[in-house]
Scaffold this active site. Sequence first.
Site, mmCIF file in Angstrom:
data_model
loop_
_atom_site.group_PDB
_atom_site.id
_atom_site.type_symbol
_atom_site.label_atom_id
_atom_site.label_comp_id
_atom_site.label_asym_id
_atom_site.label_seq_id
_atom_site.Cartn_x
_atom_site.Cartn_y
_atom_site.Cartn_z
ATOM 1 N N ASP A 70 2.210 5.359 -5.364
ATOM 2 C CA ASP A 70 1.629 6.620 -4.892
ATOM 3 C C ASP A 70 2.636 7.745 -5.107
ATOM 4 O O ASP A 70 3.523 7.966 -4.297
ATOM 5 C CB ASP A 70 1.250 6.496 -3.419
ATOM 6 C CG ASP A 70 0.692 7.791 -2.858
ATOM 7 O OD1 ASP A 70 0.571 8.782 -3.615
ATOM 8 O OD2 ASP A 70 0.387 7.822 -1.649
ATOM 9 N N GLY A 84 -7.432 8.414 7.834
ATOM 10 C CA GLY A 84 -7.572 8.797 9.233
ATOM 11 C C GLY A 84 -9.040 8.871 9.616
ATOM 12 O O GLY A 84 -9.900 8.367 8.891
ATOM 13 N N HIS A 140 -10.025 4.084 -0.603
ATOM 14 C CA HIS A 140 -9.147 4.281 0.556
ATOM 15 C C HIS A 140 -9.905 5.106 1.598
ATOM 16 O O HIS A 140 -10.869 5.787 1.275
ATOM 17 C CB HIS A 140 -7.906 5.079 0.160
ATOM 18 C CG HIS A 140 -6.900 4.307 -0.623
ATOM 19 N ND1 HIS A 140 -5.571 4.277 -0.308
ATOM 20 C CD2 HIS A 140 -7.039 3.525 -1.720
ATOM 21 C CE1 HIS A 140 -4.926 3.518 -1.180
ATOM 22 N NE2 HIS A 140 -5.792 3.061 -2.049
ATOM 23 N N GLY A 141 -9.420 5.068 2.835
ATOM 24 C CA GLY A 141 -9.996 5.934 3.866
ATOM 25 C C GLY A 141 -11.340 5.439 4.363
ATOM 26 O O GLY A 141 -12.323 6.175 4.341
ATOM 27 N N ASP A 171 0.840 -1.197 0.000
ATOM 28 C CA ASP A 171 0.000 0.000 0.000
ATOM 29 C C ASP A 171 0.884 1.260 0.000
ATOM 30 O O ASP A 171 1.930 1.284 0.650
ATOM 31 C CB ASP A 171 -0.869 -0.036 1.271
ATOM 32 C CG ASP A 171 -2.035 0.932 1.213
ATOM 33 O OD1 ASP A 171 -2.396 1.372 0.107
ATOM 34 O OD2 ASP A 171 -2.595 1.237 2.289
ATOM 35 N N HIS A 172 0.470 2.271 -0.706
ATOM 36 C CA HIS A 172 1.116 3.588 -0.677
ATOM 37 C C HIS A 172 2.640 3.546 -0.759
ATOM 38 O O HIS A 172 3.337 4.070 0.110
ATOM 39 C CB HIS A 172 0.709 4.364 0.587
ATOM 40 C CG HIS A 172 -0.675 4.895 0.497
ATOM 41 N ND1 HIS A 172 -1.013 5.983 -0.277
ATOM 42 C CD2 HIS A 172 -1.817 4.466 1.074
ATOM 43 C CE1 HIS A 172 -2.320 6.204 -0.159
ATOM 44 N NE2 HIS A 172 -2.839 5.294 0.638
ATOM 45 N N ASN A 206 -9.783 -0.736 0.977
ATOM 46 C CA ASN A 206 -8.643 -0.706 1.888
ATOM 47 C C ASN A 206 -9.158 -0.506 3.313
ATOM 48 O O ASN A 206 -9.840 0.484 3.580
ATOM 49 C CB ASN A 206 -7.709 0.458 1.529
ATOM 50 C CG ASN A 206 -6.839 0.143 0.336
ATOM 51 O OD1 ASN A 206 -7.166 -0.715 -0.474
ATOM 52 N ND2 ASN A 206 -5.729 0.848 0.229
ATOM 53 N N GLU A 230 -3.418 6.473 -7.295
ATOM 54 C CA GLU A 230 -4.403 7.355 -6.680
ATOM 55 C C GLU A 230 -4.597 8.566 -7.580
ATOM 56 O O GLU A 230 -3.632 9.165 -8.036
ATOM 57 C CB GLU A 230 -3.867 7.780 -5.301
ATOM 58 C CG GLU A 230 -4.676 8.819 -4.564
ATOM 59 C CD GLU A 230 -4.087 9.098 -3.178
ATOM 60 O OE1 GLU A 230 -3.753 8.120 -2.465
ATOM 61 O OE2 GLU A 230 -3.951 10.275 -2.808
HETATM 62 ZN ZN LIG Z 1 -4.712 4.892 1.317
#
Ligand SMILES: [Zn+2]
EC number: 4.1.2.13
Length: 284
Positions: A106, A183, A213-214, A83-84, A235, A136
């Site tokens: 990313d 977050g 995501h998120g 990831d990322h 995710n 992304e």
């Molecule tokens: Zn993410």
Amino acid sequence: MAWRKNNTTVQILEAAERGQYGVLAAIVYNVEHITAFVRAAENRRSPLIIQLFPSSLDQTPSLVYAASAAAKNASVPISIHLDHAQNFDQIKHVASKLPFDSIMIDMSHYEREENLGKTETLREFCHARGIAVEAETGRIEGGEDGIMGTEDLEGILTNAEDVEQFISAGVDCLAPSVGNLHGDYGPQGPQLDMDRLRQIYQALAGRARLVLHGTNDFPPELCRACIAAGVTKFNVNKLVLDPWHEYLRANVHKPLTQLMTEGIDVLTQAMEGWMDVMGSSGKA
Ligand SMILES: [Zn+2]
């Protein structure tokens, strides 16, 4: 491209798109997480994507090998995803040496042209090694676990032009910015632009899979709405791991082996519940 037929991430997500269900792409930090997630997938006959953050490659270098071995020995399709990944040279190293099925490239901390250029270069490098690529579009605000945050940059929602540019760069999966945050969400909870999400899915027109995501604080009905809008890869981090953290905090006085065993049980149950929400149970 022949490699796609042998790529587990691609196969899992293409099947999910055909079957109109979601697949959990769950972050792991240790072997208990891997154990619980694989057990849940086998119990529920569900496909699964296990994700690591690049920080884990330094913190616990053996973790990816444990995840890969667990995936290969599982009785259901499980792939391993990074990831990322934000470091150009690290991505080349990972794609050459480590057992990942897919990598999120990313480069969103670069300006658009440089982001696209670097993404395409790395995408070619990964595809040449049979590894699928996620990118992304727009900017998803916030940061987690060593991922460079973008709070100082203007949050940009994904538009149709972004989609075309990343499709031109050849990515397999696209993670749009539609009001989702890395977050925790505020007291109002997640406020997604569902029309935009549907439009992005239409614009993809089957050329790449849609990733969200998120997902912290996502209620089950929002997950189902996102699946209906075309999302196949979810995710998840805190959404699934929270019950395990709560169990640990409440039971820290117990012997380590008991904490591990009971913690795995708690996490397995939590994961099974989310696989049911995703509709992936019974699909493997
Ligand atoms: Zn993410």
